[in-house]
Design a protein around this motif. Structure first.
Motif, PDB file in Angstrom:
ATOM      1  N   UNK A  40      -2.530   7.142 -13.817  1.00  0.00           N
ATOM      2  CA  UNK A  40      -2.468   5.665 -13.500  1.00  0.00           C
ATOM      3  C   UNK A  40      -1.274   5.291 -12.841  1.00  0.00           C
ATOM      4  N   UNK A  41      -0.352   5.696 -13.124  1.00  0.00           N
ATOM      5  CA  UNK A  41       1.077   5.448 -12.727  1.00  0.00           C
ATOM      6  C   UNK A  41       1.170   5.991 -11.132  1.00  0.00           C
ATOM      7  N   UNK A  42       0.589   7.467 -10.972  1.00  0.00           N
ATOM      8  CA  UNK A  42       0.568   7.801  -9.513  1.00  0.00           C
ATOM      9  C   UNK A  42      -0.330   6.966  -8.610  1.00  0.00           C
ATOM     10  N   UNK A  43      -1.551   6.437  -8.979  1.00  0.00           N
ATOM     11  CA  UNK A  43      -2.411   5.671  -8.314  1.00  0.00           C
ATOM     12  C   UNK A  43      -1.809   4.370  -8.022  1.00  0.00           C
ATOM     13  N   UNK A  44      -0.844   3.867  -9.066  1.00  0.00           N
ATOM     14  CA  UNK A  44      -0.307   2.395  -8.532  1.00  0.00           C
ATOM     15  C   UNK A  44       0.885   2.722  -7.684  1.00  0.00           C
ATOM     16  N   UNK A  45       1.455   3.815  -7.680  1.00  0.00           N
ATOM     17  CA  UNK A  45       2.671   4.084  -6.766  1.00  0.00           C
ATOM     18  C   UNK A  45       1.982   4.194  -5.309  1.00  0.00           C
ATOM     19  N   UNK A  46       0.765   4.922  -5.136  1.00  0.00           N
ATOM     20  CA  UNK A  46       0.130   4.935  -3.867  1.00  0.00           C
ATOM     21  C   UNK A  46      -0.249   3.647  -3.475  1.00  0.00           C
ATOM     22  N   UNK A  47      -0.717   3.072  -4.414  1.00  0.00           N
ATOM     23  CA  UNK A  47      -1.342   1.701  -3.891  1.00  0.00           C
ATOM     24  C   UNK A  47      -0.266   0.686  -3.365  1.00  0.00           C
TER      25      UNK A  47
END
Length: 102
Positions: A40-47
């Motif tokens: 989830x952290x990865x996805x938020x960073x990319x977004x």
């Protein structure tokens, strides 16, 4: 949202390997970026880095019907390697750099 690891770019791997070779380093080391985060952290960073303006919802690994049981935390420490070649970049900074190049 409950699976943790360390995303590490090929740039970090190549640069760190070259430093280790140049120092004639021998032995077995974990080569990862510094820090750790959930998927989830990865996805938020990319977004955020790409200004996508979308929302992601946390989903536990148990929601997936996976054929094999997965560990919740596969992050490794790069401390021993860092003692010889210097501090490796944080995964968040590495990810931002990678995304800017794309």
């Amino acid at each position: 949202d409950d699976e943790f690891s360390v995303p590490t770019s090929v740039d970090v791997i190549a640069e760190s390997t070259l430093k280790a070779i140049n120092q004639s380093l021998t032995g077995l080391y974990h080569l990862t970026a510094s820090g750790f985060g959930s998927r989830l952290d990865w996805a938020k960073e990319i977004i955020n880095a790409k200004n996508l303006g979308v929302e992601v919802n946390p989903v536990p690994i148990s929601s997936f019907n996976l054929p094999a049981k997965r560990p919740y935390n596969t992050s490794m420490s790069n401390r021993q390697l860092s003692n010889f070649i210097g501090q490796l970049s944080n995964w968040r900074d590495d990810l931002k750099s990678f995304l800017k190049s794309k």
